[in-house]
Design a protein around this motif. Structure first.
Motif, short mmCIF file in Angstrom:
data_model
loop_
_atom_site.label_atom_id
_atom_site.label_comp_id
_atom_site.label_asym_id
_atom_site.label_seq_id
_atom_site.Cartn_x
_atom_site.Cartn_y
_atom_site.Cartn_z
N TYR A 245 24.93 -19.61 -24.68
CA TYR A 245 25.40 -17.98 -24.51
C TYR A 245 23.87 -17.42 -24.72
O TYR A 245 23.41 -17.69 -25.86
N VAL B 241 21.64 -13.80 -25.23
CA VAL B 241 21.69 -12.30 -25.43
C VAL B 241 20.31 -11.83 -25.43
O VAL B 241 19.44 -12.45 -25.79
N SER C 41 17.21 -8.44 -24.73
CA SER C 41 17.07 -7.03 -24.84
C SER C 41 15.55 -7.04 -24.49
O SER C 41 14.64 -7.62 -24.76
N PHE D 58 19.70 -3.93 -22.65
CA PHE D 58 20.28 -5.19 -23.11
C PHE D 58 21.22 -5.53 -22.22
O PHE D 58 21.75 -5.27 -21.43
N ASN E 56 23.73 -10.06 -21.63
CA ASN E 56 24.23 -11.24 -22.15
C ASN E 56 24.52 -11.87 -20.84
O ASN E 56 24.82 -11.52 -19.81
N ASP F 183 24.24 -13.95 -14.92
CA ASP F 183 25.33 -13.04 -15.46
C ASP F 183 25.90 -12.16 -14.43
O ASP F 183 25.97 -12.73 -13.41
N ILE G 162 15.23 -13.10 -26.22
CA ILE G 162 16.39 -13.59 -25.85
C ILE G 162 16.60 -14.65 -27.16
O ILE G 162 15.91 -15.30 -27.66
N SER G 163 17.92 -14.63 -27.37
CA SER G 163 18.57 -15.56 -28.09
C SER G 163 19.53 -16.42 -27.55
O SER G 163 20.23 -15.84 -26.63
#
Length: 106
Positions: free
Chosen positions: A7, A9, A11, A17, A19, A33, A97-98
């Motif tokens: 997953y 996320v 910004s 931002f 996901n 996405d 990005i994480s």
């Protein structure tokens, strides 16, 4: 990168931002996405992604840019990976990005 489902996320430094989800297998990345698809590959601590818009109604995290390459640095985190970088050729268009590991591949 470890094979699996993530997953993500993200910004940008342009106050936007979002996901999505990516799948990693043998350092090849595929994901997306509701507006964009991401494809690329990891090489060591570097990640190169091509991002392209599949739904023109969705706003890009980089206003006015709907088809671009990201050059990212990759580092481990507690839950997966952290990535930072910019649009290739546009160093002022920054992104963070994480990626949280959410499942193994079958």
């Amino acid at each position: 990168m470890k094979d699996g489902i993530y997953y993500v996320v993200f910004s940008s430094n342009q106050q936007d931002f979002g996901n999505g989800t990516v799948v990693v297998k043998n350092d090849v990345i595929n994901g997306g996405d509701f507006g964009f698809t991401y494809q690329g590959h990891a090489e060591g601590n570097k990640l190169h992604l091509h991002v392209y818009q599949h739904d023109s109604r969705v706003t890009s995290v980089f206003q006015g840019v709907d088809n671009f390459n990201l050059d990212l640095s990759l580092s481990d985190s507690n839950e997966g990976y952290l990535m930072q970088g910019s649009v290739a050729g546009m160093p002022s268009a920054q992104i963070a990005i994480s990626a949280k590991f959410i499942g193994k591949l079958i």
